[in-house]
Design an enzyme around this catalytic site. Structure first.
Site, mmCIF file in Angstrom:
data_model
loop_
_atom_site.group_PDB
_atom_site.id
_atom_site.type_symbol
_atom_site.label_atom_id
_atom_site.label_comp_id
_atom_site.label_asym_id
_atom_site.label_seq_id
_atom_site.Cartn_x
_atom_site.Cartn_y
_atom_site.Cartn_z
ATOM 1 C CB ILE A 147 -5.656 -14.218 -10.235
ATOM 2 C CG1 ILE A 147 -6.322 -15.383 -11.152
ATOM 3 C CG2 ILE A 147 -6.281 -13.227 -9.909
ATOM 4 C CD1 ILE A 147 -6.101 -16.037 -9.205
ATOM 5 N N PRO A 148 -6.591 -11.051 -12.775
ATOM 6 C CG PRO A 148 -8.362 -10.690 -14.231
ATOM 7 C CD PRO A 148 -8.057 -11.983 -13.487
ATOM 8 C CB CYS A 149 -5.528 -8.594 -8.792
ATOM 9 S SG CYS A 149 -2.967 -8.617 -8.673
ATOM 10 C CG HIS A 150 -4.266 -5.617 -13.708
ATOM 11 N ND1 HIS A 150 -3.497 -7.227 -13.763
ATOM 12 C CD2 HIS A 150 -4.331 -5.164 -15.149
ATOM 13 C CE1 HIS A 150 -4.251 -7.200 -15.368
ATOM 14 N NE2 HIS A 150 -4.720 -6.541 -15.611
#
Length: 166
Positions: free
Chosen positions: A134-137
């Site tokens: 989950i690409p919170c970056h």
DNA sequence: TATTCCTGTCCTG
DNA sequence: CAGGACAGGAATA
């Protein structure tokens, strides 16, 4: 959160990676410099749950490290995201951000139909337990600053730079 | 640039 | 149920 959690530790270009799963799917992905700290964080997330190092988790570990090294590779193992309804809504928007692109916290909030929830979106990103998958970056501040990252801003920057080069 | 104010959601007591 | 913590953002000087 019931039953035991099986995990595997490995290394990648960004440091140590810990992948944990329960019977529903992958429930935690952590990054850091030392395994002990990751285990400790894992226990904090799932208090009272039995943690077992297990061969079975190595498949998931390989998939995750593969995704870290090559963001284009597709990832379709089952996930156990957890979280509140609001957080799930945020995370779903995050998963629609393609590799190499970024969104601001405000854009994410707007796409959710909750344009005033900017700060809540940031909190939901911080609460994400599934690093990289989950690409919170890929969520940054409107003024261009990277803002924060649970596993260190340096890793956030490294992940984004790698995706841009693809 | 630094300060201040206004936010929504989650966590803790 | 109340108060505080925040990975933001806009207005202000």
């Amino acid at each position: 959160m019931n039953g035991e959690i099986r995990f595997a530790l490995g290394e990648c270009s960004l440091g140590i990676v810990l992948v944990a799963q329960n019977r529903h799917g992958i429930c935690a992905i952590l990054m850091g410099d030392e395994p002990d700290a990751l285990l400790e964080a894992l226990h904090r997330w799932f208090p009272g749950v039995k943690m077992v190092a297990h061969e079975e988790a190595k498949t998931a570990l390989t998939a995750v490290t593969g995704l870290i090294e090559n963001p284009r590779s597709n990832f379709n193992l089952p996930l156990d995201r957890g979280g509140t309804v609001f957080q799930r809504r945020v995370w779903r928007v995050l998963q629609d951000i393609p590799p190499g692109e970024t969104r601001t916290y405000a854009e994410v909030a707007e796409r959710m139909g909750a344009p005033n929830s900017v700060r809540a979106v940031a909190q939901a990103c911080a609460a994400n337990r599934l690093a990289v998958v989950i690409p919170c970056h890929r969520v940054v501040r409107k003024d261009g600053a990277l803002s924060g990252y649970r596993w260190g801003v340096a890793r956030k920057r490294a992940l984004l730079e790698r995706e841009v080069w693809l």
